[in-house]
Design an enzyme around this catalytic site. Sequence first.
Site, PDB file in Angstrom:
ATOM      1  N   LYS A   8       0.860  -1.183   0.000  1.00  0.00           N
ATOM      2  CA  LYS A   8       0.000   0.000   0.000  1.00  0.00           C
ATOM      3  C   LYS A   8       0.897   1.234   0.000  1.00  0.00           C
ATOM      4  CE  LYS A   8       0.580   1.356   4.515  1.00  0.00           C
ATOM      5  NZ  LYS A   8       1.790   2.187   4.633  1.00  0.00           N
ATOM      6  N   GLY A  92      11.077  -2.284   5.997  1.00  0.00           N
ATOM      7  CA  GLY A  92      11.482  -0.948   6.412  1.00  0.00           C
ATOM      8  C   GLY A  92      11.284   0.092   5.344  1.00  0.00           C
ATOM      9  N   ALA A  93      10.280  -0.121   4.488  1.00  0.00           N
ATOM     10  CA  ALA A  93      10.062   0.763   3.346  1.00  0.00           C
ATOM     11  C   ALA A  93       8.793   1.585   3.463  1.00  0.00           C
ATOM     12  CB  ALA A  93      10.018  -0.059   2.052  1.00  0.00           C
ATOM     13  N   LEU A  95       5.772   0.288   3.067  1.00  0.00           N
ATOM     14  CA  LEU A  95       4.823  -0.260   2.098  1.00  0.00           C
ATOM     15  C   LEU A  95       3.848  -1.248   2.725  1.00  0.00           C
ATOM     16  CD1 LEU A  95       7.393  -0.853  -0.777  1.00  0.00           C
ATOM     17  CD2 LEU A  95       5.571   0.861  -0.783  1.00  0.00           C
ATOM     18  N   GLY A  96       4.043  -1.589   3.992  1.00  0.00           N
ATOM     19  CA  GLY A  96       3.126  -2.497   4.672  1.00  0.00           C
ATOM     20  C   GLY A  96       3.263  -3.945   4.272  1.00  0.00           C
ATOM     21  N   ALA A 100       0.725  -6.956   5.211  1.00  0.00           N
ATOM     22  CA  ALA A 100      -0.053  -7.618   4.160  1.00  0.00           C
ATOM     23  C   ALA A 100       0.107  -9.127   4.242  1.00  0.00           C
ATOM     24  CB  ALA A 100       0.384  -7.111   2.788  1.00  0.00           C
ATOM     25  N   ASP A 132      -1.428  -1.589  10.934  1.00  0.00           N
ATOM     26  CA  ASP A 132      -2.065  -1.437   9.618  1.00  0.00           C
ATOM     27  C   ASP A 132      -2.453  -2.775   8.988  1.00  0.00           C
ATOM     28  OD1 ASP A 132       0.488  -2.295   9.087  1.00  0.00           O
ATOM     29  OD2 ASP A 132       0.981  -0.723   7.649  1.00  0.00           O
TER      30      ASP A 132
END
Length: 270
Positions: A8, A92-93, A95-96, A100, A132
């Site tokens: 995401k 660690g980006a 982006l989740g 996910a 998240d």
Amino acid sequence: MLDFPNAKINLGLYVTAKRPDGFHNLQSCFYPVKWCDALEILPAKEERFEMTGLPVPGDPASNLCLKAYRLLQQDFALPPVHMHLHKVLPMGAGLGGGSADAAFTLRILNKLFELNLSAAALEDYARQLGSDCAFFVQNQPVIATERGDVFERFSLDLSGYACVIVYPGIHITTAEAYGSINPKEPSCGMEILLKQDLDVWKTVLHNDFEDALFPKYPELAAVKEKLYGAGAVYASMTGSGSALYGLFKAGEVPATLVFPEHYLVWQGLL
């Protein structure tokens, strides 16, 4: 059963307050993108978990996929499974990716063993695994508040845009990102900001972590500047970093937009 846990991006991210439990309240729009891991789960005679693809630091026994399996196993006495996670999304980006993977584990187990759990019930389990995680149960645009785990469905269609995500290989921990944040309320609500024309998002929509992390990591600011220089309508860091993305009108991503070889870059339509 095989599925593809997706990333995401955050369209705006405002850290509004520090909570008594040590976490932070935020406001953001979560939007799914098609950059994916691969996750296969099959019934087995004995429990087995394996990973391929990008290396994941830490003990595999603490992987969120296994935690998700054990969470459901407590309530439903699930049989052993063979679980194979092929990791494509960087850690660690922002982006989740790990979240996910956990949510998709819940989704697959629900189908595989016919648990008949509703989306709301799956979200309740997912919230126990990460702030998240619950977003990826329904995987539709939402306005996220509180810890990033309270959602309001938001009608937003960016299917006419291409997205370029750039991960420069800088691993930023959650503790590092939040350690230099000064919480504050945004000037107006996320819904008002996002309902403005996308062409003006550049001037009104912001990720608070850029203020904290760009001075420490000038390379991140340089990536954002390069995306805008290539014609992005909107560019931002996602989550607490360090991936950045640019939104381009479909067909307008220039072939000259290239990054160093050690960067991970994904491009696709939203």
